[in-house]
Design a protein around this motif. Structure first.
Motif, PDB file in Angstrom:
ATOM      1  N   ASP A  14       0.824  -1.217   0.000  1.00  7.01           N
ATOM      2  CA  ASP A  14       0.000   0.000   0.000  1.00  7.01           C
ATOM      3  C   ASP A  14       0.856   1.263   0.000  1.00  7.01           C
ATOM      4  N   GLY A  15       1.909   1.237  -0.798  1.00  6.95           N
ATOM      5  CA  GLY A  15       2.756   2.414  -0.955  1.00  6.95           C
ATOM      6  C   GLY A  15       3.871   2.545   0.065  1.00  6.95           C
ATOM      7  N   GLU A  16       3.950   1.652   1.036  1.00  2.98           N
ATOM      8  CA  GLU A  16       4.990   1.735   2.071  1.00  2.98           C
ATOM      9  C   GLU A  16       5.963   0.580   1.947  1.00  2.98           C
ATOM     10  N   LYS A  35      13.169 -16.669  -4.365  1.00  2.00           N
ATOM     11  CA  LYS A  35      13.266 -15.549  -3.427  1.00  2.00           C
ATOM     12  C   LYS A  35      13.485 -14.152  -3.995  1.00  2.00           C
ATOM     13  N   ASP A  36      14.136 -13.975  -5.111  1.00  2.00           N
ATOM     14  CA  ASP A  36      14.492 -12.628  -5.532  1.00  2.00           C
ATOM     15  C   ASP A  36      13.680 -12.070  -6.696  1.00  2.00           C
ATOM     16  N   THR A  37      12.618 -12.730  -7.076  1.00  2.00           N
ATOM     17  CA  THR A  37      11.763 -12.202  -8.136  1.00  2.00           C
ATOM     18  C   THR A  37      10.559 -11.531  -7.502  1.00  2.00           C
ATOM     19  N   GLU A  38      10.333 -10.297  -7.909  1.00  2.00           N
ATOM     20  CA  GLU A  38       9.234  -9.510  -7.366  1.00  2.00           C
ATOM     21  C   GLU A  38       7.952  -9.815  -8.146  1.00  2.00           C
ATOM     22  N   LEU A  39       6.862  -9.872  -7.418  1.00  2.00           N
ATOM     23  CA  LEU A  39       5.563 -10.137  -8.020  1.00  2.00           C
ATOM     24  C   LEU A  39       4.635  -8.976  -7.668  1.00  2.00           C
ATOM     25  N   VAL A  40       4.230  -8.217  -8.668  1.00  2.00           N
ATOM     26  CA  VAL A  40       3.343  -7.073  -8.444  1.00  2.00           C
ATOM     27  C   VAL A  40       1.910  -7.581  -8.382  1.00  2.00           C
ATOM     28  N   VAL A  41       1.240  -7.248  -7.276  1.00  2.00           N
ATOM     29  CA  VAL A  41      -0.173  -7.584  -7.086  1.00  2.00           C
ATOM     30  C   VAL A  41      -0.907  -6.286  -6.788  1.00  2.00           C
ATOM     31  N   ILE A  42      -2.199  -6.320  -6.894  1.00  2.00           N
ATOM     32  CA  ILE A  42      -2.977  -5.112  -6.687  1.00  2.00           C
ATOM     33  C   ILE A  42      -3.864  -5.289  -5.458  1.00  2.00           C
ATOM     34  N   GLY A  43      -3.760  -4.352  -4.536  1.00  2.00           N
ATOM     35  CA  GLY A  43      -4.637  -4.307  -3.367  1.00  2.00           C
ATOM     36  C   GLY A  43      -5.334  -2.964  -3.405  1.00  2.00           C
ATOM     37  N   ASN A  44      -5.501  -2.344  -2.228  1.00  2.00           N
ATOM     38  CA  ASN A  44      -6.018  -0.978  -2.205  1.00  2.00           C
ATOM     39  C   ASN A  44      -5.088  -0.077  -3.010  1.00  2.00           C
ATOM     40  N   ARG A  45      -3.810  -0.364  -2.892  1.00  2.00           N
ATOM     41  CA  ARG A  45      -2.760   0.272  -3.693  1.00  2.00           C
ATOM     42  C   ARG A  45      -1.880  -0.861  -4.196  1.00  2.00           C
ATOM     43  N   THR A  46      -0.946  -0.519  -5.051  1.00  2.00           N
ATOM     44  CA  THR A  46      -0.048  -1.534  -5.578  1.00  2.00           C
ATOM     45  C   THR A  46       0.771  -2.161  -4.459  1.00  2.00           C
ATOM     46  N   ARG A  47       0.949  -3.468  -4.553  1.00  2.00           N
ATOM     47  CA  ARG A  47       1.794  -4.213  -3.620  1.00  2.00           C
ATOM     48  C   ARG A  47       2.793  -5.024  -4.428  1.00  2.00           C
ATOM     49  N   VAL A  48       3.969  -5.180  -3.878  1.00  2.00           N
ATOM     50  CA  VAL A  48       4.993  -6.009  -4.497  1.00  2.00           C
ATOM     51  C   VAL A  48       5.408  -7.055  -3.473  1.00  2.00           C
ATOM     52  N   ARG A  49       5.295  -8.311  -3.837  1.00  2.00           N
ATOM     53  CA  ARG A  49       5.618  -9.420  -2.952  1.00  2.00           C
ATOM     54  C   ARG A  49       6.890 -10.117  -3.434  1.00  2.00           C
ATOM     55  N   LEU A  50       7.563 -10.792  -2.510  1.00  2.00           N
ATOM     56  CA  LEU A  50       8.777 -11.555  -2.803  1.00  2.00           C
ATOM     57  C   LEU A  50       8.558 -13.008  -2.390  1.00  2.00           C
ATOM     58  N   PRO A  51       7.879 -13.792  -3.216  1.00  2.00           N
ATOM     59  CA  PRO A  51       7.607 -15.188  -2.847  1.00  2.00           C
ATOM     60  C   PRO A  51       8.890 -16.003  -2.700  1.00  2.00           C
ATOM     61  N   ASP A  52       8.794 -17.079  -1.937  1.00  2.00           N
ATOM     62  CA  ASP A  52       9.949 -17.960  -1.759  1.00  2.00           C
ATOM     63  C   ASP A  52      10.275 -18.724  -3.038  1.00  2.00           C
ATOM     64  N   LEU A  53       9.259 -19.203  -3.737  1.00  2.00           N
ATOM     65  CA  LEU A  53       9.448 -19.900  -5.009  1.00  2.00           C
ATOM     66  C   LEU A  53       8.341 -19.493  -5.976  1.00  2.00           C
TER      67      LEU A  53
END
Length: 192
Positions: free
Chosen positions: A28-30, A64-82
């Protein structure tokens, strides 16, 4: 009076560099710093990586090091394990920054190994569940060593249906139907 924290855009996050090796997710932007994984969690994710590589080429697996952009109230970027990429997604990334952008195809599967603490449990079981479903990821696995179980979520009509595997029960994955593993085998990999 408390000053408001500036919310980052996706582009500001992608350009962010604080000069450290810290890893951040964007929520959410943070910026939310991701603590180092425990050795147990690292061993579990590496074990799964070694098993997946028996069935798919290394180009289609991210650890671990690939970012996955998802959409919530604001943009979120997650770092999944696999992450198991589709060939189409691999072609879309094509040597660029390891970020799966919103305009790219979804991965075939994401795996999260739950870290200790309620905040981490909530992130993996609640928030990422809805984010990954909204992103259209067909399969999401939650590996939880503390609860000695693996939760396999399969996307059906936009929502995840849950199957929990414990002990010596054979895991049935649509993404890896040839995988011949039990929850106990996977979780024991974290016991060095």
């Amino acid at each position: 009076m408390i000053a408001a924290v500036k919310k980052l855009t996706l582009n500001e996050y992608l350009a962010y560099d604080d000069g450290t090796d810290a890893r951040y997710e964007l929520v959410d932007g943070e910026l939310v710093e991701m603590p180092p994984k425990s050795d147990r969690n690292n061993l579990i994710s590496l074990y799964l990586l070694s098993q997946f590589l028996k069935f798919v080429p290394i180009q289609l697996i991210r650890h671990k090091d690939t970012e996955l952009v998802v959409i919530g109230n604001r943009t979120r970027v997650r770092l999944p394990d696999l992450i198991h990429l589709t060939q189409e997604l691999y072609d879309a990334i094509a040597g660029r920054r390891a970020t799966i952008a919103p305009d790219m195809p979804s991965p075939a599967m994401v795996v999260e190994v739950v870290s200790l603490g309620k905040v981490n449990e909530d992130r993996d079981y609640r928030y990422k569940r809805s984010e990954y479903a909204a992103r259209g990821i067909p399969e999401y696995s939650i590996v939880d060593a503390d609860r000695a179980r693996i939760t396999l979520l399969t996307l059906i009509d936009g929502l995840y249906e849950e199957t929990v595997f414990e002990g010596t029960e054979l895991i049935k994955s649509a993404t890896f139907p040839m995988l011949d593993l039990t929850a106990a085998q996977i979780l024991s990999a974290g016991q060095a």
